[in-house]
Design a protein around this motif. Structure first.
Motif, PDB file in Angstrom:
ATOM      1  N   ALA A   1      29.817  42.076  32.259  1.00 10.23           N
ATOM      2  CA  ALA A   1      29.120  40.834  32.597  1.00 10.23           C
ATOM      3  C   ALA A   1      29.322  40.516  34.079  1.00 10.23           C
ATOM      4  O   ALA A   1      28.382  40.118  34.776  1.00 10.23           O
ATOM      5  CB  ALA A   1      29.640  39.694  31.728  1.00 10.23           C
TER       6      ALA A   1
ATOM      7  N   LEU B   1      33.926  41.695  29.635  1.00  8.17           N
ATOM      8  CA  LEU B   1      33.987  40.809  30.793  1.00  8.17           C
ATOM      9  C   LEU B   1      33.602  41.563  32.057  1.00  8.17           C
ATOM     10  O   LEU B   1      32.833  41.076  32.884  1.00  8.17           O
ATOM     11  CB  LEU B   1      35.398  40.237  30.925  1.00  8.17           C
ATOM     12  CG  LEU B   1      35.733  39.463  32.193  1.00  8.17           C
ATOM     13  CD1 LEU B   1      34.816  38.264  32.362  1.00  8.17           C
ATOM     14  CD2 LEU B   1      37.195  39.016  32.189  1.00  8.17           C
TER      15      LEU B   1
ATOM     16  N   VAL C   1      28.400  30.886  37.345  1.00  3.28           N
ATOM     17  CA  VAL C   1      28.797  31.767  36.253  1.00  3.28           C
ATOM     18  C   VAL C   1      29.881  32.727  36.716  1.00  3.28           C
ATOM     19  O   VAL C   1      30.886  32.940  36.032  1.00  3.28           O
ATOM     20  CB  VAL C   1      27.578  32.553  35.714  1.00  3.28           C
ATOM     21  CG1 VAL C   1      28.008  33.505  34.621  1.00  3.28           C
ATOM     22  CG2 VAL C   1      26.518  31.595  35.208  1.00  3.28           C
TER      23      VAL C   1
ATOM     24  N   ASN D   1      39.385  43.711  29.883  1.00  2.00           N
ATOM     25  CA  ASN D   1      38.305  43.287  28.984  1.00  2.00           C
ATOM     26  C   ASN D   1      36.999  43.905  29.497  1.00  2.00           C
ATOM     27  O   ASN D   1      36.377  43.398  30.428  1.00  2.00           O
ATOM     28  CB  ASN D   1      38.234  41.756  28.966  1.00  2.00           C
ATOM     29  CG  ASN D   1      37.192  41.235  27.985  1.00  2.00           C
ATOM     30  OD1 ASN D   1      36.129  41.813  27.843  1.00  2.00           O
ATOM     31  ND2 ASN D   1      37.524  40.144  27.317  1.00  2.00           N
TER      32      ASN D   1
ATOM     33  N   ALA E   1      33.271  31.201  36.736  1.00  2.00           N
ATOM     34  CA  ALA E   1      33.914  31.129  35.421  1.00  2.00           C
ATOM     35  C   ALA E   1      34.464  32.492  35.019  1.00  2.00           C
ATOM     36  O   ALA E   1      35.585  32.600  34.496  1.00  2.00           O
ATOM     37  CB  ALA E   1      32.920  30.632  34.381  1.00  2.00           C
ATOM     38  N   LEU E   2      33.686  33.534  35.288  1.00  2.00           N
ATOM     39  CA  LEU E   2      34.114  34.870  34.881  1.00  2.00           C
ATOM     40  C   LEU E   2      35.333  35.334  35.692  1.00  2.00           C
ATOM     41  O   LEU E   2      36.284  35.896  35.137  1.00  2.00           O
ATOM     42  CB  LEU E   2      32.966  35.876  35.045  1.00  2.00           C
ATOM     43  CG  LEU E   2      31.742  35.650  34.155  1.00  2.00           C
ATOM     44  CD1 LEU E   2      30.662  36.690  34.438  1.00  2.00           C
ATOM     45  CD2 LEU E   2      32.127  35.684  32.683  1.00  2.00           C
TER      46      LEU E   2
ATOM     47  N   LEU F   1      38.477  33.433  34.660  1.00  2.00           N
ATOM     48  CA  LEU F   1      38.989  34.014  33.420  1.00  2.00           C
ATOM     49  C   LEU F   1      39.712  35.320  33.694  1.00  2.00           C
ATOM     50  O   LEU F   1      40.831  35.553  33.206  1.00  2.00           O
ATOM     51  CB  LEU F   1      37.823  34.241  32.443  1.00  2.00           C
ATOM     52  CG  LEU F   1      38.135  35.012  31.164  1.00  2.00           C
ATOM     53  CD1 LEU F   1      39.178  34.283  30.339  1.00  2.00           C
ATOM     54  CD2 LEU F   1      36.863  35.245  30.348  1.00  2.00           C
TER      55      LEU F   1
END
Lengths: 235, 235
Positions: free
Chosen positions: A163, A160, A97, A157, A100-101, A104
DNA sequence: TCGGCTATTTTTGCATACAAAAAATGATTG
DNA sequence: CAATCATTTTTTGTATGCAAAAATAGCCGA
């Protein structure tokens, strides 16, 4: 900054305190868990912990619920709470995970970061290099974390970022176990070198890829550390 | 009721699952917020809300802290808590993150899903088509959600699933405002058609792309709905 | 009428009290 | 001696109490 100054052990009453006790307890408890002072799977005795943090059970319980939502503690109905286990499978999940973060974030950062931002990150990078050269692991980690944090921030963000922070807490926890071998450490530094370069060129696709690889390598290190810890316990 | 009917396969919390008032209150409060019964920026009066949920302030406050960590409520020091605002900027952020998470999940699902899983998802898809044909929006949404949920679950990453759920809560909240226009709705269905096809062929790269596009389109709809609500308030 | 001040009410934040559940202890019996 | 069950002790879960902060209302004077 990573940790709020924990200095304050006893009273909170004397000065006009804007900050809520709840928040300080959350931060203190999170630090205790992330830094491993409260080991994985430790049972959280409310009475003892509350006394240790200089508060009552009520704010402590609220803090525990908050951290449960972050995944750092697990709630056992009618049996209180324990520090979340640090299992290899969980780490694999987290890293996927996180990959992916960060990918991004890297992509977004290449578009949104100001030149000043990039200059700042590069400065952090050189600090990190200096500490690497001197073999100062703790300082190295600190700057390493700051670099990643800044990249996330540059993505612009906040959702984001939040998270990411939650996921990263799990990784930080594992970090305190990791003893970087010289060659792995050199490799990590080299990867950072490339990342900075890609960011400077604002090559989002490339940075994305580098971040994924970097995290994959970090995962390998963490898994080795976990494995080592396991055999150590057994031995 | 949406969340309770999901009979979740992948556990959010820990192993021992027994009913606890705290969990009940969290779920109830989350539903109230997600379904819009507690509108964005509503002040949460502890005494009133506790009475409404048939409990005392203590468990309610713990639930509020838990949901604050999920981002559904915001804590105002010494001024209690309010339901998180539903701002366009926030929605954009959420959709960007959700896009990354779903793309990841789609890729993983293509590798990990069993044939039975895919058959299940296809079955849900046809249910959804039926409700679309009859113009039954609420039922359509329900199956739509279930399909996305199942794809996430098929990724086989509980950490990813939890992060997704938290993000998705914000989206669900916006959904209750959205009135799908016929043509947008048709388009969404068509996109689902393609997604199912890609999943069946286990074409991860393709599914990833489709999910991103699908979410981007959803974002447009949500933004329009938010805009409409805004003008409605002004009018 | 309006603005600003004080007094009252409400609400929050924290501590504590109490009940229920779990854990620990110990006694009894096979 | 082990195992089971009853009893005590501890711990958790929830409710309530109380003080401090915020919101509200009321008052006065310009």
């Amino acid at each position: 900054m990573l940790t709020t100054s924990i200095a304050n052990p006893s009273n909170v009453t004397s000065l006009a305190e804007r900050r809520l006790l709840h928040e300080t307890v959350v931060d203190q408890l999170r630090d205790l868990i992330v830094q491993g002072e409260l080991a994985p799977e430790t049972k959280l005795n409310e009475r003892v912990l509350a006394e240790r943090l200089g508060t009552s059970r009520t704010p402590l319980r609220e803090a525990i619920k908050f951290l449960a939502s972050e995944g750092l503690v697990e709630l056992l109905p009618n049996r209180g709470a324990v520090v979340a286990a640090l299992k290899p499978e969980k780490m694999q999940e987290v890293f996927v995970v996180l990959g992916a973060l960060e990918a991004l974030a890297g992509d977004l950062a290449c578009r949104n970061a100001s030149e000043a931002d990039i200059a700042d990150i590069r400065a952090l990078h050189y600090h990190m290099l200096a500490h690497h050269a001197r073999g100062e692991l703790a300082h190295y980690f600190r700057y390493n974390q700051q670099i990643h944090q800044r990249i996330i921030d540059c993505a612009g963000n906040a959702t984001l970022a939040q998270a990411w922070r939650a996921m990263n807490a799990h990784v930080k926890r594992a970090r305190y176990l990791a003893n970087l071998s010289g060659e792995r450490w050199d490799k990590a530094v080299k990867e950072h070198e490339e990342m900075i370069e890609a960011l400077t060129r604002r090559d989002g696709a490339k940075l994305q890829m580098l971040l994924r690889d970097h995290l994959a390598n970090k995962l390998v290190m963490v898994m080795e550390a976990l494995q080592a810890r396991k055999t150590e316990v057994v031995r």
